[in-house]
Write a protein that holds these residues in place. Structure first.
Motif, PDB file in Angstrom:
ATOM      1  N   THR A  26      -9.956  13.614  10.485  1.00  0.00           N
ATOM      2  CA  THR A  26      -8.692  12.992  10.884  1.00  0.00           C
ATOM      3  C   THR A  26      -8.069  12.224   9.732  1.00  0.00           C
ATOM      4  O   THR A  26      -6.854  12.226   9.554  1.00  0.00           O
ATOM      5  CB  THR A  26      -8.930  12.039  12.083  1.00  0.00           C
ATOM      6  N   TRP A  27      -8.882  11.581   8.942  1.00  0.00           N
ATOM      7  CA  TRP A  27      -8.399  10.725   7.858  1.00  0.00           C
ATOM      8  C   TRP A  27      -8.249  11.481   6.545  1.00  0.00           C
ATOM      9  O   TRP A  27      -7.331  11.210   5.777  1.00  0.00           O
ATOM     10  CB  TRP A  27      -9.341   9.524   7.700  1.00  0.00           C
ATOM     11  N   GLN A  29      -7.357  14.550   6.052  1.00  0.00           N
ATOM     12  CA  GLN A  29      -6.166  15.403   6.005  1.00  0.00           C
ATOM     13  C   GLN A  29      -4.942  14.676   5.461  1.00  0.00           C
ATOM     14  O   GLN A  29      -4.012  15.295   4.968  1.00  0.00           O
ATOM     15  CB  GLN A  29      -5.872  16.011   7.372  1.00  0.00           C
ATOM     16  N   ASP A  30      -4.932  13.343   5.541  1.00  0.00           N
ATOM     17  CA  ASP A  30      -3.832  12.547   4.984  1.00  0.00           C
ATOM     18  C   ASP A  30      -4.199  11.900   3.656  1.00  0.00           C
ATOM     19  O   ASP A  30      -3.525  10.982   3.196  1.00  0.00           O
ATOM     20  CB  ASP A  30      -3.417  11.453   5.976  1.00  0.00           C
ATOM     21  N   ILE A  50      -5.887   4.767   4.231  1.00  0.00           N
ATOM     22  CA  ILE A  50      -5.011   5.908   3.962  1.00  0.00           C
ATOM     23  C   ILE A  50      -3.914   5.488   2.993  1.00  0.00           C
ATOM     24  O   ILE A  50      -3.401   4.374   3.064  1.00  0.00           O
ATOM     25  CB  ILE A  50      -4.387   6.503   5.250  1.00  0.00           C
ATOM     26  N   SER A  53       2.772   6.791   1.391  1.00  0.00           N
ATOM     27  CA  SER A  53       3.701   7.506   0.518  1.00  0.00           C
ATOM     28  C   SER A  53       4.829   6.564   0.095  1.00  0.00           C
ATOM     29  O   SER A  53       5.173   5.615   0.801  1.00  0.00           O
ATOM     30  CB  SER A  53       4.255   8.751   1.214  1.00  0.00           C
ATOM     31  N   GLN A 149       3.720   8.316  13.978  1.00  0.00           N
ATOM     32  CA  GLN A 149       3.237   9.578  13.404  1.00  0.00           C
ATOM     33  C   GLN A 149       1.774   9.818  13.749  1.00  0.00           C
ATOM     34  O   GLN A 149       1.367  10.948  14.012  1.00  0.00           O
ATOM     35  CB  GLN A 149       3.440   9.573  11.891  1.00  0.00           C
ATOM     36  N   GLY A 150       0.976   8.747  13.753  1.00  0.00           N
ATOM     37  CA  GLY A 150      -0.425   8.884  14.146  1.00  0.00           C
ATOM     38  C   GLY A 150      -0.564   9.319  15.597  1.00  0.00           C
ATOM     39  O   GLY A 150      -1.379  10.188  15.921  1.00  0.00           O
ATOM     40  N   LYS A 153       0.233  12.980  15.979  1.00  0.00           N
ATOM     41  CA  LYS A 153      -0.867  13.873  15.581  1.00  0.00           C
ATOM     42  C   LYS A 153      -1.871  14.053  16.706  1.00  0.00           C
ATOM     43  O   LYS A 153      -2.480  15.105  16.847  1.00  0.00           O
ATOM     44  CB  LYS A 153      -1.553  13.342  14.331  1.00  0.00           C
TER      45      LYS A 153
END
Length: 159
Positions: A26-27, A29-30, A50, A53, A149-150, A153
């Motif tokens: 889960t983590w 992938q980001d 995480i 951006s 966003q979390g 997902k």
């Protein structure tokens, strides 16, 4: 202090949601990392980091946080059985270098239509006198967007 709420419906049981959070994939992938202290059957305890951006950082904060900005989250819940219909999840988050604290208290409640309702109460605080409320207001949309966003997902793992 700024307080806001987010709601979602997720096609998973509360235990599945917590297991997803406890899954390193889960983590990763980001571009993040995760340290699991205990799983949901013992009471979930994990720390995740995480990267943030550049476009998720308010312009005024970019020079303080630099290119390596990240969110460190401490996630916990009480023990949850496979067939539990409800749970509570607490996330405390910090952004190293930013004078801001975030707490997200989320209730997970299984509904009769095969979804779990997520209701998150987000509290954003900045302890700096005079400018704290301005920093909280500036950070609020970015923090809400990251949390949203979390949740998305969880609703759609392909996002």
């Amino acid at each position: 202090m700024k307080i806001s709420e987010l709601r979602r419906q997720v096609p998973m049981w509360p235990a599945q949601i917590l297991d997803t959070l406890a899954d390193e994939r889960t983590w990763v992938q980001d571009g993040g990392s995760m340290f699991l202290q205990s799983d949901r059957t013992e009471g979930l305890r994990l720390t995740a980091s995480i990267p943030i951006s550049h476009d998720q950082i308010p312009t005024a904060a970019q020079r303080f946080l630099g290119a390596e900005a990240k969110v460190v989250q401490h996630i916990s819940s009480d023990p949850v059985a496979d067939d539990a219909t409800e749970s509570n999840l607490r996330i405390t988050a910090e952004i190293p270098g930013a004078p801001i604290d975030v707490q997200v208290d989320t209730s997970l409640l299984r509904a009769p239509d095969d979804v779990t309702a997520l209701h998150a109460r987000i509290t954003i605080e900045c302890p700096l006198p005079l400018v704290g409320p301005m920093i909280e207001s500036s950070a609020q949309p970015y923090i809400e967007s990251m949390i949203s966003q979390g949740f998305d997902k969880l609703s759609d793992p392909e996002v």
